[in-house]
Design an enzyme around this catalytic site. Structure first.
Site, PDB file in Angstrom:
ATOM      1  N   GLU A  17     -10.440  -5.754  12.708  1.00 53.32           N
ATOM      2  CA  GLU A  17     -10.891  -4.512  12.063  1.00 53.32           C
ATOM      3  C   GLU A  17     -10.187  -4.322  10.737  1.00 53.32           C
ATOM      4  O   GLU A  17     -10.763  -3.851   9.770  1.00 53.32           O
ATOM      5  CB  GLU A  17     -10.616  -3.316  12.989  1.00 53.32           C
ATOM      6  CG  GLU A  17     -11.254  -2.003  12.533  1.00 53.32           C
ATOM      7  CD  GLU A  17     -10.420  -1.203  11.538  1.00 53.32           C
ATOM      8  OE1 GLU A  17     -10.985  -0.298  10.902  1.00 53.32           O
ATOM      9  OE2 GLU A  17      -9.221  -1.480  11.377  1.00 53.32           O
ATOM     10  N   GLU A  18      -8.908  -4.703  10.695  1.00 51.54           N
ATOM     11  CA  GLU A  18      -8.122  -4.503   9.473  1.00 51.54           C
ATOM     12  C   GLU A  18      -8.512  -5.497   8.384  1.00 51.54           C
ATOM     13  O   GLU A  18      -7.992  -5.442   7.277  1.00 51.54           O
ATOM     14  CB  GLU A  18      -6.620  -4.617   9.786  1.00 51.54           C
ATOM     15  CG  GLU A  18      -6.125  -3.625  10.839  1.00 51.54           C
ATOM     16  CD  GLU A  18      -6.129  -2.156  10.372  1.00 51.54           C
ATOM     17  OE1 GLU A  18      -6.560  -1.894   9.236  1.00 51.54           O
ATOM     18  OE2 GLU A  18      -5.706  -1.298  11.159  1.00 51.54           O
ATOM     19  N   ASP A  21      -6.285  -5.970  16.680  1.00 50.52           N
ATOM     20  CA  ASP A  21      -5.445  -6.472  15.593  1.00 50.52           C
ATOM     21  C   ASP A  21      -4.684  -5.344  14.905  1.00 50.52           C
ATOM     22  O   ASP A  21      -5.015  -4.168  15.053  1.00 50.52           O
ATOM     23  CB  ASP A  21      -6.303  -7.213  14.556  1.00 50.52           C
ATOM     24  CG  ASP A  21      -7.350  -6.302  13.919  1.00 50.52           C
ATOM     25  OD1 ASP A  21      -8.085  -5.628  14.663  1.00 50.52           O
ATOM     26  OD2 ASP A  21      -7.421  -6.236  12.668  1.00 50.52           O
ATOM     27  N   HIS A  39      -9.532  -1.579  18.356  1.00 52.57           N
ATOM     28  CA  HIS A  39      -9.313  -2.945  17.869  1.00 52.57           C
ATOM     29  C   HIS A  39      -7.943  -3.479  18.277  1.00 52.57           C
ATOM     30  O   HIS A  39      -6.971  -2.736  18.368  1.00 52.57           O
ATOM     31  CB  HIS A  39      -9.550  -3.062  16.360  1.00 52.57           C
ATOM     32  CG  HIS A  39      -8.672  -2.209  15.494  1.00 52.57           C
ATOM     33  ND1 HIS A  39      -7.462  -2.643  15.009  1.00 52.57           N
ATOM     34  CD2 HIS A  39      -8.851  -0.963  14.996  1.00 52.57           C
ATOM     35  CE1 HIS A  39      -6.929  -1.699  14.246  1.00 52.57           C
ATOM     36  NE2 HIS A  39      -7.743  -0.659  14.225  1.00 52.57           N
ATOM     37  N   HIS A  60       0.063   1.728   9.031  1.00 54.44           N
ATOM     38  CA  HIS A  60       0.015   0.731   7.955  1.00 54.44           C
ATOM     39  C   HIS A  60       1.317   0.628   7.160  1.00 54.44           C
ATOM     40  O   HIS A  60       1.359  -0.086   6.167  1.00 54.44           O
ATOM     41  CB  HIS A  60      -1.129   0.991   6.958  1.00 54.44           C
ATOM     42  CG  HIS A  60      -2.482   0.704   7.527  1.00 54.44           C
ATOM     43  ND1 HIS A  60      -3.485   0.136   6.783  1.00 54.44           N
ATOM     44  CD2 HIS A  60      -2.991   0.881   8.752  1.00 54.44           C
ATOM     45  CE1 HIS A  60      -4.563   0.010   7.536  1.00 54.44           C
ATOM     46  NE2 HIS A  60      -4.288   0.459   8.740  1.00 54.44           N
ATOM     47  N   ASP A 110      -2.022   2.544  15.373  1.00 49.47           N
ATOM     48  CA  ASP A 110      -3.274   1.989  14.842  1.00 49.47           C
ATOM     49  C   ASP A 110      -3.412   0.528  15.237  1.00 49.47           C
ATOM     50  O   ASP A 110      -2.869  -0.333  14.594  1.00 49.47           O
ATOM     51  CB  ASP A 110      -3.257   2.154  13.324  1.00 49.47           C
ATOM     52  CG  ASP A 110      -4.510   1.632  12.659  1.00 49.47           C
ATOM     53  OD1 ASP A 110      -5.470   1.283  13.367  1.00 49.47           O
ATOM     54  OD2 ASP A 110      -4.522   1.535  11.414  1.00 49.47           O
ATOM     55  N   ASP A 118     -14.981   5.651  18.637  1.00 50.58           N
ATOM     56  CA  ASP A 118     -14.056   4.662  18.072  1.00 50.58           C
ATOM     57  C   ASP A 118     -12.847   5.410  17.511  1.00 50.58           C
ATOM     58  O   ASP A 118     -12.845   6.646  17.459  1.00 50.58           O
ATOM     59  CB  ASP A 118     -14.765   3.854  16.971  1.00 50.58           C
ATOM     60  CG  ASP A 118     -14.007   2.591  16.573  1.00 50.58           C
ATOM     61  OD1 ASP A 118     -13.092   2.168  17.297  1.00 50.58           O
ATOM     62  OD2 ASP A 118     -14.349   2.013  15.513  1.00 50.58           O
TER      63      ASP A 118
END
Ligand SMILES: *[C@@H]1O[C@H](CO)[C@@H](O)[C@H](O)[C@H]1NC(C)=O
Length: 587
Positions: free
Chosen positions: A243-244, A176, A174, A556, A209, A272
């Site tokens: 995705e987030e 984002d 992803h 995160h 991530d 993935d």
């Protein structure tokens, strides 16, 4: 995806085992990561259960209970593989890899909950800069693969293969990232979107991530094209952009596009983001996730008569809601360890393959294959560790509350939203039933009617003082993902064999036993939640290096980073995966 390095490290410290990881920092855990906790729990086993008599584990038993692929290095494409491995070790390529990822991190592709559609919400527009960046950074990818933009910012690349009879593979990532909390800007060692490289690590939001994964895939393909590789098996790439924030605008639309362009079960496998490899009981273990837990939010609302607060009833709507919440927290859903749970297979792998698992725990796990008593004993021990019961069982968390408008007015209405993560062997309907049964006695006790997801549970012909309603606030329920095949699966075998080969190659090792592969699952959800129909073989694994607690740097949270060595190994992983899949005859 979503592990937090700091939260994870504390799991391996038995002293801290009864402290759950910070919810703020951990969105998703891969269950394999909690095996350290199983080890610590094993010490307790000794005093609680007698030693089970089991046959000593032999190589044969281990192969039966936890089959392992052989290391799989490209054969037909060995010349290409060797050239690229050599290139990967060069200083020049390292610099290029750093530039690729650092440039991607510099573009602030944050996604937020509750965004307006593409074209309406201006916050999506930054993805245009990201696309421009990718276009100039990966010229060969863009001149060779066909690109379709889905819902403006979703990227789907198709790399045609010469043999149309081969099922294509699908690699996803992803674009984002989770937003940087402005209050933490000071705590970042380097500005969060600097993409700073300090000679060892690349720093910044998204470095791990999941821009590491996205750049890893594109870099592998740019490399492969540059040495003249032309695939016989078609490869498709799909990069979502929210995705987030549950993938509503990105992966959900991409899934529709892929289904109409390729059809159901069109892909040999999907890889993935997800698990990584790390140390577990003295062995190096890779944890590809073969399943994901389900998801459900339940809105719990209470209504009761309002009025002036100078003549209050015994309980207001808020008090009644509080009683319900207290009941819910006092009665967590008991986790079960069933033999068909993926985690049971993870445990079996640990029992028969880990170098340093507690011997009593090992015996109990092996005995549990045929003995229900032993299974219950293992269950009772491992679920004493809160982290493991959260990972395996259905969890609830009361996350939002509302009610009341004025200090001198009785609240007619109060509500809370309870987030559920559904065990892989449970379901949305089972959880609704458990919640309804739990609330029922409280409804009776306080003379409240009960309606649960549209079903009137209490007798509609009698009057009640007030009402309780359970409902779905946002329509975002998700069943646990179907479990992807792993024992005896050709796709899982290629994934596992590739993991072993890349691990070896990157370290100059040989053999099949330097790294083991255990099945695992995600407690949160990736973009693959929308891809179930595209392939039964969905694996969530990015080959991040988690040895010594590294490689999954601060996802995160502040100071997200990735070691450049880990990025290079990820590029090698995607390179070998594409080559191995290309020459596979059993996919
Ligand atoms: C429940 O409340 C209603 C409305 O206040 C009342 O009419 C009814 O008698 C109550 N029932 C019981 C069992 O207390």
């Amino acid at each position: 995806m979503s592990e937090k390095q700091k939260g994870l490290l504390s799991m391996f410290d038995p002293v801290k085992l009864d402290r759950p990881p910070s919810r703020k920092r951990v969105k998703t855990l891969v269950i394999g990561l909690c095996l350290g906790a199983v080890g610590a729990a094993g010490f307790a086993l000794r005093s609680i259960i007698p030693t089970f008599a089991v046959q000593e584990s032999s190589v044969h038993v281990a192969n039966e209970l936890c089959p392992q692929a052989r290391s799989m290095t490209p054969v037909k494409h060995s010349a290409i593989w060797n050239t690229l491995v050599e290139r990967s070790a060069s200083e020049e390529f390292k610099e290029r890899a750093v530039e690729w990822l650092s440039g991607a991190v510099k573009i602030r592709t944050e996604s937020y909950d509750y965004m307006e559609p593409v074209g309406v919400d201006p916050r999506w527009d930054v993805f245009g800069s990201f696309h421009d960046y990718l276009f100039q950074a990966f010229p060969l990818v863009h001149s060779t693969l066909a690109l379709t933009k889905v819902n403006t910012w979703g990227l789907v690349y198709v790399w045609p293969g010469s043999d149309g009879s081969l099922k294509p593979i699908l690699l996803t990532a992803h674009q984002d990232v989770v937003p940087v909390n402005p209050e933490t800007t000071d705590e970042w060692e380097y500005a969060p979107y600097s993409g700073h490289y300090d000679g060892e690590f690349i720093w910044g939001r998204g470095s791990s991530d999941d821009k590491g994964g996205l750049i890893g895939i594109l870099a592998a393909i740019e490399n492969l094209i540059s040495v003249g590789f032309e695939p016989s098996r078609k490869a498709v790439l799909a990069f979502g952009f929210d995705e987030e924030a549950s993938g509503l605008h990105g992966a959900r639309e991409i899934a529709k596009h892929l289904l109409s362009a390729f059809g159901e079960e069109a892909f040999a496998f999907i890889v993935d983001e997800g698990g990584n490899f790390q140390e577990s009981f003295g062995s190096v273990v890779a944890f590809p996730a073969v399943a994901e837990k389900g998801y459900m939010d339940v809105r719990l609302s209470v209504a009761s008569p309002g009025g002036h607060s100078s003549i209050p009833p015994k309980h207001t709507s808020i008090g009644l809601l509080a009683a319900l919440i207290a009941e819910i927290e006092a009665n967590p859903v008991a986790p079960k360890l069933s033999r068909d749970n993926v985690f049971y297979d993870t445990l079996l792998c640990a029992a028969v393959r880990s170098a340093e698992i507690d011997p009593d725990m090992k015996k109990a796990i092996l005995a549990s294959i045929i003995s229900d008593d032993a299974l219950r004993a293992v269950e009772s021990i491992i679920f004493k560790v809160p982290l493991i019961s959260s990972l395996v069982g259905t969890t609830r968390a009361v996350d939002i509350i509302g009610g009341g408008v004025k200090a001198n007015a009785l609240p007619e209405y109060a509500w809370a939203v309870i987030n559920h993560r559904i065990a892989t062997d449970s379901s949305v309907s089972e959880v609704i039933n458990i919640d309804t049964q739990l609330v029922k006695p409280i409804a009776a006790k306080f003379n409240l009617s009960l309606t649960s997801f549209g079903d009137v549970i209490t007798d509609p012909s009698v009057p009640y003082y007030g009402s309780i309603v359970l409902s779905d606030p946002w329509g975002n329920q998700l069943e646990p993902a179907p479990i992807s095949p792993y024992k005896g699966s050709a796709a899982f075998n290629i994934l596992s064999g590739t993991i072993k080969s890349v691990y070896n190659t990157h370290r100059g090792l040989n053999g099949d036993d330097n790294i083991e592969v255990y099945p695992s699952y995600m407690t949160g959800n990736t973009d693959t939640r929308y891809y179930w129909k595209l392939s039964e073989n969905i694996y969530r694994y990015g080959h991040g290096n988690g040895l010594g607690g590294r490689g999954i740097g601060n996802i995160h949270t502040v100071n997200e980073n990735i070691p450049v060595d880990s990025l290079l190994e990820m590029i090698e992983f995607f390179t070998a995966l594409i080559l191995n899949a290309d020459e596979a005859t059993d996919l």
